[in-house]
Enzyme design. Structure first.
Site, mmCIF file in Angstrom:
data_model
loop_
_atom_site.group_PDB
_atom_site.id
_atom_site.type_symbol
_atom_site.label_atom_id
_atom_site.label_comp_id
_atom_site.label_asym_id
_atom_site.label_seq_id
_atom_site.Cartn_x
_atom_site.Cartn_y
_atom_site.Cartn_z
ATOM 1 N N HIS A 14 0.856 -1.194 0.000
ATOM 2 C CA HIS A 14 0.000 0.000 0.000
ATOM 3 C C HIS A 14 0.892 1.244 0.000
ATOM 4 O O HIS A 14 1.944 1.267 0.617
ATOM 5 C CB HIS A 14 -0.922 -0.014 1.226
ATOM 6 C CG HIS A 14 -2.011 1.007 1.138
ATOM 7 N ND1 HIS A 14 -1.827 2.315 1.492
ATOM 8 C CD2 HIS A 14 -3.297 0.916 0.713
ATOM 9 C CE1 HIS A 14 -2.951 2.987 1.298
ATOM 10 N NE2 HIS A 14 -3.862 2.155 0.816
ATOM 11 N N GLU A 84 -3.462 1.689 -7.652
ATOM 12 C CA GLU A 84 -3.960 2.760 -6.784
ATOM 13 C C GLU A 84 -3.104 4.009 -6.980
ATOM 14 O O GLU A 84 -2.050 4.135 -6.341
ATOM 15 C CB GLU A 84 -3.869 2.327 -5.318
ATOM 16 C CG GLU A 84 -4.768 1.183 -4.942
ATOM 17 C CD GLU A 84 -5.199 1.316 -3.486
ATOM 18 O OE1 GLU A 84 -6.402 1.478 -3.270
ATOM 19 O OE2 GLU A 84 -4.349 1.289 -2.599
HETATM 20 O O1 LIG Z 1 -6.438 2.351 -0.748
HETATM 21 C C1 LIG Z 1 -7.412 2.809 -0.232
HETATM 22 C C2 LIG Z 1 -7.583 2.678 1.212
HETATM 23 O O2 LIG Z 1 -6.425 2.233 1.798
HETATM 24 C C3 LIG Z 1 -8.459 3.509 -0.993
HETATM 25 O O3 LIG Z 1 -9.093 4.406 -0.174
HETATM 26 P P1 LIG Z 1 -10.273 5.369 -0.714
HETATM 27 O O4 LIG Z 1 -11.260 4.479 -1.438
HETATM 28 O O5 LIG Z 1 -10.849 5.978 0.528
HETATM 29 O O6 LIG Z 1 -9.624 6.364 -1.615
#
Ligand SMILES: O=C(CO)COP(=O)(O)O
Length: 172
Positions: A14, A84
């Site tokens: 992450h 992400e």
């Molecule tokens: O990676 C995420 C949470 O750790 C994504 O969060 P959000 O959907 O709030 O942007």
């Protein structure tokens, strides 16, 4: 510990851990390989910062993050990638469907060229970053988006709409 608790999935790489704990691409890849070897299923997060996107290096960044993992795993069955973009996590700034599709498509092509066609086809690439009830359908309709990693909205009633958007492609 997760195995003892019979928790089947783990999220690794992450952006917060990469940024705050300085987890390098190699370190994340080692954790992915170890978790898979323990029988866990792995969601590995990759993504570029705003500076990297503005510098035009998005594909370079996510490819390097994926390459580090690809060098350390051979069985992709229990593995999925979560794209992400760092600038979209918890910010309310979601990647546009076209931006997300472009990176997912690039990742699938990278897997095809560097790992093989079967892995490119079977590996799920999910999107995370400010997904909500209002934007999920358009994102879910993109050909290379295979699901979502949801943060904030998973705590709200609209999460039901996000779950339902899983059927957008199959019902179109
Ligand atoms: O990676 C995420 C949470 O750790 C994504 O969060 P959000 O959907 O709030 O942007």
């Amino acid at each position: 510990m997760l195995v003892n608790l019979q928790v089947p999935w783990v999220i690794l790489g992450h952006s917060e851990r990469r940024a705050l704990l300085n987890e390098s691409n190699d370190f994340v890849a080692d954790k992915v390989a170890y978790a898979l070897a323990q029988g866990l299923k792995v969601i590995a997060c990759i993504g570029e910062t705003l500076e990297q996107r503005e510098a035009g290096t998005t594909m370079e960044v996510v490819s390097a993050q994926t390459k580090a993992i690809a060098e350390k795993i051979s069985d992709w069955t229990n593995f999925l990638l979560a794209y992400e973009p760092v600038w979209a996590i918890g910010t309310g700034k979601v990647a546009s469907p076209a931006q997300a599709q472009e990176v997912h498509d690039g990742l699938r092509k990278w897997l095809h060229a560097n790992v093989g066609p079967a892995v490119a086809e079977s590996t799920r690439i999910i999107y995370g970053g400010s997904v909500n009830g209002a934007n999920c359908k358009q994102l879910a309709a993109q050909p290379d988006l295979d699901g979502f990693l949801v943060g904030g909205a998973s705590l709200k009633p609209e999460f039901v709409d996000i779950i339902k958007s899983a059927t957008v492609k199959s019902s179109s």
